[in-house]
Design a protein around this motif. Structure first.
Motif, PDB file in Angstrom:
ATOM      1  N   GLU A 141       0.846  -1.092   0.058  1.00 10.48           N
ATOM      2  CA  GLU A 141       0.052   0.062   0.081  1.00 10.48           C
ATOM      3  C   GLU A 141       0.848   1.191   0.048  1.00 10.48           C
ATOM      4  O   GLU A 141       2.095   1.145   0.102  1.00 10.48           O
ATOM      5  CB  GLU A 141      -0.946   0.034   1.167  1.00 10.48           C
ATOM      6  N   VAL A 142       0.380   2.493  -0.242  1.00  9.80           N
ATOM      7  CA  VAL A 142       0.994   3.591  -0.359  1.00  9.80           C
ATOM      8  C   VAL A 142       0.321   4.345   0.819  1.00  9.80           C
ATOM      9  O   VAL A 142      -0.736   4.775   1.015  1.00  9.80           O
ATOM     10  CB  VAL A 142       0.789   4.502  -1.581  1.00  9.80           C
ATOM     11  N   ILE A 143       1.404   5.058   1.884  1.00 12.86           N
ATOM     12  CA  ILE A 143       0.721   5.814   2.863  1.00 12.86           C
ATOM     13  C   ILE A 143       1.354   7.353   2.800  1.00 12.86           C
ATOM     14  O   ILE A 143       2.628   7.813   2.665  1.00 12.86           O
ATOM     15  CB  ILE A 143       1.525   5.167   3.891  1.00 12.86           C
ATOM     16  N   PHE A 144       0.247   8.355   2.780  1.00 16.51           N
ATOM     17  CA  PHE A 144       0.430   9.635   2.612  1.00 16.51           C
ATOM     18  C   PHE A 144       0.305  10.235   4.249  1.00 16.51           C
ATOM     19  O   PHE A 144      -0.912  10.263   4.616  1.00 16.51           O
ATOM     20  CB  PHE A 144      -0.482  10.188   1.688  1.00 16.51           C
ATOM     21  N   LEU A 174      -4.067  11.061   7.647  1.00 13.48           N
ATOM     22  CA  LEU A 174      -2.980  10.285   7.327  1.00 13.48           C
ATOM     23  C   LEU A 174      -3.666   8.974   6.552  1.00 13.48           C
ATOM     24  O   LEU A 174      -4.531   8.501   7.111  1.00 13.48           O
ATOM     25  CB  LEU A 174      -2.008   9.626   8.417  1.00 13.48           C
ATOM     26  N   TYR A 175      -3.323   8.838   5.227  1.00 13.68           N
ATOM     27  CA  TYR A 175      -4.328   7.873   4.425  1.00 13.68           C
ATOM     28  C   TYR A 175      -3.425   6.856   4.079  1.00 13.68           C
ATOM     29  O   TYR A 175      -1.918   6.723   3.966  1.00 13.68           O
ATOM     30  CB  TYR A 175      -4.478   8.559   3.069  1.00 13.68           C
ATOM     31  N   VAL A 176      -3.741   5.337   3.871  1.00 15.25           N
ATOM     32  CA  VAL A 176      -3.309   4.329   3.424  1.00 15.25           C
ATOM     33  C   VAL A 176      -4.185   3.819   2.450  1.00 15.25           C
ATOM     34  O   VAL A 176      -5.577   3.286   2.475  1.00 15.25           O
ATOM     35  CB  VAL A 176      -2.942   3.368   4.577  1.00 15.25           C
ATOM     36  N   PHE A 177      -3.722   3.940   0.922  1.00 12.37           N
ATOM     37  CA  PHE A 177      -4.557   3.486  -0.012  1.00 12.37           C
ATOM     38  C   PHE A 177      -3.799   2.441  -0.729  1.00 12.37           C
ATOM     39  O   PHE A 177      -2.475   2.104  -0.627  1.00 12.37           O
ATOM     40  CB  PHE A 177      -4.476   4.580  -1.361  1.00 12.37           C
ATOM     41  N   LEU A 186      -9.267   2.657  -0.256  1.00 13.62           N
ATOM     42  CA  LEU A 186      -8.798   3.236   1.092  1.00 13.62           C
ATOM     43  C   LEU A 186      -8.537   1.654   1.849  1.00 13.62           C
ATOM     44  O   LEU A 186      -9.465   0.808   1.700  1.00 13.62           O
ATOM     45  CB  LEU A 186      -9.623   3.919   1.863  1.00 13.62           C
ATOM     46  N   LEU A 187      -7.444   1.637   2.591  1.00 16.78           N
ATOM     47  CA  LEU A 187      -7.373   0.437   3.385  1.00 16.78           C
ATOM     48  C   LEU A 187      -8.248   0.539   4.569  1.00 16.78           C
ATOM     49  O   LEU A 187      -8.510   1.566   5.119  1.00 16.78           O
ATOM     50  CB  LEU A 187      -5.904   0.115   3.921  1.00 16.78           C
ATOM     51  N   PHE A 196      -8.712   3.355   7.632  1.00 19.93           N
ATOM     52  CA  PHE A 196      -7.965   4.571   7.351  1.00 19.93           C
ATOM     53  C   PHE A 196      -8.804   5.650   6.505  1.00 19.93           C
ATOM     54  O   PHE A 196      -9.835   5.175   5.682  1.00 19.93           O
ATOM     55  CB  PHE A 196      -6.709   4.350   6.389  1.00 19.93           C
ATOM     56  N   PRO A 197      -8.838   6.786   6.765  1.00 13.59           N
ATOM     57  CA  PRO A 197      -7.542   7.791   7.104  1.00 13.59           C
ATOM     58  C   PRO A 197      -7.808   7.569   8.615  1.00 13.59           C
ATOM     59  O   PRO A 197      -8.660   7.398   9.317  1.00 13.59           O
ATOM     60  CB  PRO A 197      -7.540   9.005   6.749  1.00 13.59           C
ATOM     61  N   VAL A 198      -6.594   7.934   9.271  1.00 17.61           N
ATOM     62  CA  VAL A 198      -6.570   8.332  10.728  1.00 17.61           C
ATOM     63  C   VAL A 198      -6.031   9.506  10.805  1.00 17.61           C
ATOM     64  O   VAL A 198      -5.663  10.377   9.912  1.00 17.61           O
ATOM     65  CB  VAL A 198      -5.433   7.442  11.364  1.00 17.61           C
ATOM     66  N   GLN A 199      -6.314  10.176  12.229  1.00 18.86           N
ATOM     67  CA  GLN A 199      -6.040  11.602  12.192  1.00 18.86           C
ATOM     68  C   GLN A 199      -5.059  12.027  13.286  1.00 18.86           C
ATOM     69  O   GLN A 199      -4.984  11.351  14.241  1.00 18.86           O
ATOM     70  CB  GLN A 199      -7.400  12.432  12.626  1.00 18.86           C
ATOM     71  N   THR A 200      -4.506  13.102  13.132  1.00 21.13           N
ATOM     72  CA  THR A 200      -3.595  13.746  14.030  1.00 21.13           C
ATOM     73  C   THR A 200      -4.165  15.197  14.280  1.00 21.13           C
ATOM     74  O   THR A 200      -4.876  15.933  13.812  1.00 21.13           O
ATOM     75  CB  THR A 200      -2.369  13.881  13.462  1.00 21.13           C
TER      76      THR A 200
END
Length: 638
Positions: free
Chosen positions: A256-259, A271-274, A280-281, A284-288
């Motif tokens: 996967e690709v993590i942004f 933060l995304y994991v595609f 989307l996985l 995700f996304p998760v947040q900060t």
């Protein structure tokens, strides 16, 4: 408009050397104040200084030596090579030439130079046996320099050509006036580095970047978009500054690709994991609570056999960004995370086993917040265990050679046993420093005064064997004593390529995946059962397979005290699977099953026991009338 102004505020924070390098360029270099290392080699470049661009290393011509690739702040791209004992530039290119040839805008745009602030990525994109260099250009939107992604193919020594289909993405979304959203008529630049990985399982490499153009991009090697990409408004409204990571988070066989992005929703950043197909996985996304200029690092930090995601946060607001986050593969925060620091965390984390206990630690420096002319309020280098407990927090001595204000650590740390003493050192660069600071695995300051340059540094070094002699070098890009030209510094060290190199360069490898390999893990059957046809001779042979159920490679050895057993071979090195033949002398064995005893298999990597080691297997043999059925079997019923 508030967020737009914050973006340009960050630009001032992250490029202090652009101003300070000019202001300091008349100060004599500190090499005159200290004894220079006898093993130091340097290469002065034709263009401007190197800022934020970390070097890459790769053997393009298969001569056993690795070339050095780096970009300058004026858009010059260089390949530096060893020729015997000397080292020199063997190829260079002003990337603005190729942007102009591709039809880049001219009105209101700088056309004679671009800007490389990122670390080049290197890989054989199309799987044809030739390496390609992938570089992002354009840098700060306020400079109005055309930018994008370019790919150069190695042809022969020393010939590189632009690959058809590039540059990309040729967007104009940001850059005009005080607002980051207003198009300025120039192709948008990309600050972060490209990341390479086979996202669709077809055997070649895709290219992932996030840009200032409010898009997340993934291309095939020929410049065409992978189906489903780019991710753009309205799905997201911001890209960002960071380099994406590429890793198989869910262990389904495809990475996967993590942004980590600047995209804000309801006061939180995403933060995304595609997956490779842009889906989307789950989880995700998760947040900060703050933006992510920090590039994510991926590794199994809690020892559960699954990769986790680690990232630092914060450059915008005065609060909320003093944190480092860690999530599991399902998007859950790990126990003990996020950790809280004394300052903003724009640097990228590095992962490695500092204490030799088999678990990974997280290492990251506090950034340089505030006015670029003033010292940072946080100067700490942090290390945590996977459960979020602190290993150490120390302020590395600024390896400058004179009394200097302590400054933050906005550049990623490097982890390597470069001196061969059996323990990992941490290489760090303070903002405004003229040298590389060294910290021991326990947080102790171990500065080496020889690791100094002639001017300010603003990128991490790399540790690799570039001259092919089995010994490690430390390589970093900076400037000459006047600051007028870029310069690459290479120190010969005592460590060898067999020493621990857990995080030897920015984002760990030249593909810039940001992924720490899962540790090697020993796999072997718990019992070995053999069959011998009575009267067919006095020996029986059968293969058993040593497996690496993790990544990397390890050394293995089989020992036993069974007198009638011979194992061929009984030692070796395995990356995936390797056979070992078990040969038994069957003389005098009774008919039926006999338990011969046990064999012990051990696996080691870098002299240390790996997961699953040691393991034992019981060896049995059956002597008698053996009927073997070979498949496929065909039965006919009349």
């Amino acid at each position: 408009m508030c967020k737009k102004r914050r973006m340009f505020g960050v630009t001032l924070v992250m490029v202090p050397v652009l101003v300070l390098g000019t202001a300091w360029q008349f100060v004599p270099g500190p090499l005159s104040r200290v004894a220079a290392a006898a093993t130091l080699s340097t290469v002065t470049l034709s263009g401007e200084r190197i800022e934020q661009s970390s070097v890459a290393t790769a053997d393009f011509n298969s001569d056993g030596r690795k070339e050095i690739v780096v970009g300058g702040r004026d858009g010059m791209l260089y390949v530096i090579a060893y020729n015997g004992s000397s080292v020199s530039v063997v190829w260079s290119r002003q990337v603005a030439i190729d942007l102009n040839n591709a039809g880049a805008p001219t009105a209101g745009c700088v056309t004679d130079k671009s800007d490389i602030r990122s670390a080049p990525a290197i890989g054989d994109l199309d799987n044809d046996g030739h390496l390609e260099i992938v570089v992002t250009t354009g840098g700060d939107p306020a400079q109005h320099r055309n930018g994008g992604v370019l790919v150069y193919r190695y042809n022969s020594a020393w010939s590189f050509t632009l690959v058809p289909g590039w540059p990309q993405p040729k967007q104009d979304v940001v850059g005009k006036g005080p607002g980051a959203s207003d198009p300025d008529g120039c192709w948008d630049g990309i600050w972060g580095s490209p990341a390479l990985g086979d996202l669709d399982g077809d055997g070649d490499l895709e290219i992932a970047v996030e840009g200032f153009d409010r898009r997340l991009h993934v291309w095939h090697y020929d410049g065409t978009y992978v189906t489903g990409w780019p991710i753009q408004p309205p799905t997201i409204s911001r890209g960002g500054w960071a380099t994406p990571a590429i890793a198989d988070i869910d262990q389904d066989g495809l990475p996967e690709v993590i942004f980590g992005t600047d995209y804000e929703t309801n006061g939180f950043y995403n933060l995304y994991v595609f997956n490779g197909d842009a889906s989307l996985l789950p989880g995700f996304p998760v947040q900060t609570t703050q933006n992510m200029m920090s590039s994510p690092a991926i590794g199994d930090i809690n020892g559960d056999g699954w990769p986790e995601i680690v990232v630092g946060t914060g450059t915008y607001e005065a609060s909320g960004g003093n944190k480092v986050y860690a999530w599991d593969h399902n998007g859950n925060l790990l126990p003990g995370w996020p950790t809280t620091t004394e300052g903003k965390m724009p640097a990228s984390p590095a992962l490695g086993d500092l204490d030799g206990d088999g678990d990974l630690e997280v290492v990251i420096g506090c950034g340089a917040e505030g006015d670029p002319y003033n010292p940072a309020t946080c100067t700490k280098l942090y290390a945590w265990h996977g459960d979020g407990s602190l290993v150490f927090a120390t302020s590395p001595a600024n390896n400058t050679g004179w009394s200097a204000d302590p400054n933050g650590l906005p550049y990623p740390p490097i982890l390597a046993d470069y001196d061969g003493d059996g323990s990992i050192e941490i290489l760090a660069v303070n903002r405004w420093s003229w040298g590389i600071s060294t910290v021991g695995h326990d947080g102790s300051n171990r500065n080496d005064s020889s690791l100094r340059t002639e001017n300010t540094l603003s990128s991490p070094p790399a540790v690799d064997d570039v001259d092919g002699d089995g010994k490690l070098e430390i390589i970093i890009g900076g400037a000459n004593s006047s600051g007028s030209n870029g310069k690459v510094y290479i120190w010969k060290m005592n460590g060898s390529t067999s020493n621990a190199l857990p995080w030897p360069m920015f984002h760990r490898d030249v593909r810039r995946t940001g992924r720490y390999l899962l540790p090697p893990k020993l796999g072997f059957p718990s019992e070995i059962r053999m069959f011998h046809q009575q009267g067919s001779g006095n020996t029986e042979a059968q293969y058993a397979f040593v497996r690496n159920e993790g990544e990397g490679q390890f050394d293995w050895r089989i020992t036993h005290s069974i007198g009638r057993l011979q194992v061929i071979p009984n030692v070796g090195t395995v990356t995936a699977t390797t056979p070992a033949q078990f040969v038994i002398d069957t003389t005098g064995l009774n008919i039926g099953w006999t338990t011969l005893g046990t064999v012990t298999l051990t696996g080691t990597a870098s002299g240390k026991s790996i997961l699953g080691s040691p393991t034992t297997a019981t060896v049995y043999i059956y002597v008698g009338d053996v009927n073997r059925v070979y498949l496929p079997a065909v039965l006919r019923n009349y």
